[in-house]
Design an enzyme around this catalytic site. Structure first.
Site, short mmCIF file in Angstrom:
data_model
loop_
_atom_site.label_atom_id
_atom_site.label_comp_id
_atom_site.label_asym_id
_atom_site.label_seq_id
_atom_site.Cartn_x
_atom_site.Cartn_y
_atom_site.Cartn_z
CE LYS A 142 24.42 47.05 38.95
NZ LYS A 142 24.66 45.62 38.68
CB SER A 159 19.00 48.16 32.53
OG SER A 159 19.25 48.21 33.93
CD GLU A 207 14.09 37.91 42.86
OE1 GLU A 207 14.80 37.78 41.85
OE2 GLU A 207 13.38 37.00 43.32
N GLY A 218 9.52 39.95 38.72
CA GLY A 218 10.88 39.49 38.44
C GLY A 218 11.40 38.61 39.57
CG ASP A 224 15.38 36.32 38.25
OD1 ASP A 224 14.75 37.36 38.54
OD2 ASP A 224 16.63 36.29 38.19
CB SER A 274 20.74 49.48 45.20
OG SER A 274 19.48 49.60 44.56
#
Length: 325
Positions: free
Chosen positions: A57, A82, A208, A212, A214, A308
């Site tokens: 990030k 989060s 995923e 979750g 989506d 990640s």
């Protein structure tokens, strides 16, 4: 005939790489013969758990924040997250001599909250199951005159995240597939833009948690689908709908989405700890979980994986590896 310009291009990712040089870490690419044997292919792990703030990030946050004007920097930055984007924006703000206010869920991992505060950010909490973090952050930014840098719905954020895949491919050469965790979709959008821009035939596989799904549902429906906020150990992927900008990229460039269970994520975390001696947080372990559990069919000979992040404290890591929540 009209054409739609994509929100992020290979040129944008390459420009972000130049901006991040000497600021973000060029993270290592690790190998494991045991992993290769289990998967039946050469696997290259791009270890963003060694990135500043312990996750990819920082790339997107700094790329976006560094482009703000002096006046914008003087006013300060707002974000919602989060945990990992929270830390990334907090550190980017500190590096650039400004302040940050972060909207975080009340149940965010304590280690991520502590790190965010340690970088000097102010934290405003909310209930992730009843509150709207975007609305809260937008109202806060408007009230205080702050510049909002979202965790994935931003072209410069997506471009910054894509530099991890760019570095991986520079080191490994052409790969047959690249596996990436999918939460809001920024890492995948940036990675797919970089990877497909360099090697159009590369297979982009998003991963995923089962609870979750989506993005998988959205790609199957051809439009963004919302689900109840998922309960999963992969807190960085506990989102209810893909981003609008990220989905516009991923629906064009992602070849498939696979799902993994929380137990498979735990097993992947244990595996890399025991075999590679690295700590990976649940969201960062989902692509490895997909490989180790055989969730991806027809694997090519050479596979890249974006690991990640590694932001999980020792107590929670031990509980997770022991099979506890």
């Amino acid at each position: 005939m009209t054409t739609t310009t994509p929100p992020v291009t290979l040129d944008d990712v390459q420009d972000a790489a130049t901006r991040l040089k000497g600021v973000a870490h060029r993270t290592p690419v690790l190998r494991s013969r045991t992993l290769d044997a289990l998967v039946g292919a050469e696997v290259f792990l791009k270890c963003e758990n060694f990135q500043r703030v312990g996750a990819f990030k920082f790339r997107g946050a700094y790329n976006a924040a560094s482009r703000l004007t002096p006046d914008q920097l003087a006013r300060g930055i707002a974000a919602y997250s989060s945990g990992n984007h929270a830390q990334a924006v907090a550190l980017a703000a500190r590096e650039l001599g400004t302040t940050a206010v972060i909207v975080m869920p009340e149940d965010a991992p304590p280690s991520k909250r502590a790190a965010t505060e340690g970088y000097g950010a102010e934290i405003v909490t909310y209930d992730r199951y009843t509150g709207d973090r975007v609305a809260i952050a937008e109202a806060l930014a408007a009230e205080r005159g702050l510049v909002l840098i979202p965790p994935y719905e931003h072209p410069h954020v997506m471009a910054g995240q894509g530099t991890a895949a760019l570095e991986l491919l520079e080191e490994t050469g052409e790969l047959g597939a690249l596996l990436t965790p999918v939460g809001g979709g920024g890492l995948m959008a940036g990675s797919a833009t970089a990877a497909k821009g360099l090697h159009p035939d590369i297979r982009m596989v998003g991963v995923e948690p089962e609870a979750g799904d989506d993005t998988k549902r959205s790609l199957e429906a051809g439009r963004r689908v919302s689900i109840p906020v998922p309960k999963t150990i992969a807190d960085g992927q506990a989102l209810h709908t893909p981003g609008e900008l990220t989905f516009s990229v991923n629906r064009r460039l992602v070849d498939e989405i696979v799902l993994v269970s929380d137990d498979e994520i735990r097993e992947a975390m244990r595996f890399v700890f025991e075999r590679l001696k690295i700590v990976v947080e649940p969201s960062g372990a989902t692509p490895l979980a997909a490989l180790l559990s055989g969730r991806v069919s027809g694997l090519p000979d050479r596979i890249g994986v974006i690991v990640s992040g590694g932001n999980v404290d020792a107590e929670r890591f031990a509980r997770l590896c022991a099979g506890e929540v």
